[in-house]
Enzyme design. Structure first.
Site, short mmCIF file in Angstrom:
data_model
loop_
_atom_site.label_atom_id
_atom_site.label_comp_id
_atom_site.label_asym_id
_atom_site.label_seq_id
_atom_site.Cartn_x
_atom_site.Cartn_y
_atom_site.Cartn_z
N ARG A 59 0.83 -1.22 0.00
CA ARG A 59 0.00 0.00 0.00
C ARG A 59 0.86 1.26 0.00
NH1 ARG A 59 -1.81 2.29 4.42
NH2 ARG A 59 -2.04 0.39 5.63
N TYR A 112 -16.55 13.99 -16.14
CA TYR A 112 -17.09 12.62 -16.04
C TYR A 112 -18.14 12.65 -14.92
CZ TYR A 112 -17.35 7.72 -14.77
OH TYR A 112 -17.82 6.46 -14.47
N ASP A 184 -7.77 16.80 -15.55
CA ASP A 184 -8.02 15.39 -15.88
C ASP A 184 -7.68 15.23 -17.36
OD1 ASP A 184 -9.11 12.95 -16.63
OD2 ASP A 184 -10.76 13.08 -15.18
N LYS A 209 -8.52 3.85 -19.37
CA LYS A 209 -8.79 4.28 -20.73
C LYS A 209 -7.54 4.14 -21.60
CE LYS A 209 -12.86 5.23 -19.05
NZ LYS A 209 -12.68 5.16 -17.61
#
Ligand code: LCS
Length: 394
Positions: A59, A112, A184, A209
């Site tokens: 992590r 989005y 973004d 994407k």
């Protein structure tokens, strides 16, 4: 950096961030491990203190994830990257790092769907306020800024309106008043647009994407230009635990290697598809940055290396005809997501942006008739033939 600064984009996409597998010299190693063995108790303590750079726990850091973070940071021209479990995790890392009770976000009105919906439904619970404006007009950004504004957030080209915002102009406004700007860059990837070079402080991606590009994982990334922002963002990611998994990172790193050639091909297809759609008698309008009819065509030419692969359009018969078209596509898949090797078609108002209020959709230009196409790397003539046979059914 171990590589020559003069390497081209495709060479960097293949080699940037590479580490050598010390055991066997593997070219594509994966460290599928949650934890790392210390050499001694003192070594473990030093790793936690930061006086030794050894790995601790996945992590917090992992060589496979680190390779991907370094590669994307290098391609974006940033100080460092923070990989996340999804694009939405990346969005939330940015929001959590720079918003707080009493603080205010200014963002483009066409984001989005969930990137906007969470600000309007979840963040008010923590005392965060927001203004969603049309950032394609920089004056609207300037006018929306308040003394408590602590973050500017853009998407360009925007999902799903494909509106283009002037990153340099907004970065200038942000810097005058010392507020961080995050862009973004999902619709472009660093291959087509480098927001940090235009003055943004942070750039983020849904790597689900273009960067991964093969519709087989969900992943996100934030790249910060400055060390200070990088540390703030990394601390949020580590503490909320939205880290990437090594296997996800390994697949994404593999996808990244072919980013440039995939976009070149899909973009060439998209231009042909956009020209075909624009001439079709049943099509009312087409928005594609490669068409001179795009409202920010000149800005797109200046700011982006190419027009990309995303096209929005409307049929003369509105949503009803759009549904007939979508239901009859055979090669293209009726599915959300974008930026992959396969052509996808979807209806934002009832799918990706369905959680927004009708007023928000209306103000952002997300009309019911808008159909969004993500053009893939198939043969252009086959994508056009598919659209043609489906339009004949309308
Ligand atoms: N930012 C943009 C611009 C996006 O298009 C998406 C997802 C996200 C962030 C969130 O990334 P994720 O968590 O899904 O990796 N966009 C989608 C879309 O248009 N269709 O399905 C997902």
């Amino acid at each position: 950096m171990q590589h020559d600064d003069n390497l081209g984009f495709d060479s960097l996409a293949v080699h940037a961030g590479k580490f050598h597998d010390e055991l066997g010299g593997a070219v594509s190693p994966i460290y599928q491990t949650s934890t790392f063995k210390f050499e001694s108790a003192d070594h473990g303590a030093k790793c936690f203190q930061g006086t030794d750079s050894g790995y601790i726990y996945t992590r917090i850091g992992n060589p496979t994830i680190g390779e991907l973070e370094d590669a994307v940071a290098r391609l974006e021209g940033g100080y460092g990257g923070i990989a996340t479990s999804s694009g939405m995790a990346a969005v939330n890392v940015v929001y959590l790092a720079f918003l707080a009770a009493g603080k205010h976000l200014v963002a483009h009105n066409s984001l989005y769907g969930p990137s906007r919906a969470i600000i309007e439904s979840l963040y008010p619970k923590f005392g965060v306020t927001s203004s969603f404006i049309d950032a394609t007009d920089p004056e609207q950004v300037r006018n929306a800024i308040r003394p408590e504004t602590s973050l500017l957030f853009l998407e360009t080209p925007a999902n799903p309106t494909i509106g283009i915002t002037d990153i340099k102009a907004i970065a200038q406004i942000a810097h005058e008043i010392n507020i961080p700007l995050c862009v973004d860059n999902t619709f472009c990837s660093p291959y087509l647009q480098k927001p940090l070079e235009l003055g943004a402080d942070m750039v983020m991606h849904s790597m689900t994407k273009f960067i991964n590009g093969h519709a087989d994982i969900v992943a996100g990334m934030v790249v910060a230009a400055k060390k200070e922002h990088y540390q703030q963002l990394r601390s949020v990611m580590v503490n909320i635990g939205c880290n990437m998994d090594p296997h996800q990172a390994w697949l994404t790193r593999r996808g990244l290697k072919t980013l440039g050639i995939r976009i070149d091909r899909a973009q060439e297809n998209a231009m042909k598809v956009a020209l075909y759609l624009e001439k079709h008698p049943k099509i009312a309008w087409v928005i594609y940055p490669g068409l001179p009819s795009h409202p920010q065509y000149e800005l797109g030419l200046r700011q982006m290396k190419g027009p990309g692969t995303m096209i929005s359009f409307g049929l003369k018969g509105g949503l009803e005809e759009g549904k007939v078209l979508m239901n009859n596509m055979k090669l293209a898949l009726l599915a959300v997501s974008l930026g992959g090797i396969e052509t996808l078609i979807q209806h934002p108002a009832s799918m990706t942006h369905s959680k927004l209020s009708s007023e928000a959709k209306h103000a952002a230009g997300i009309s019911d008739e808008l159909v969004r196409l993500s053009v893939g790397i198939e043969n252009a003539e086959d994508i056009i033939a598919d659209l043609d046979q489906a339009l004949n059914m309308v």
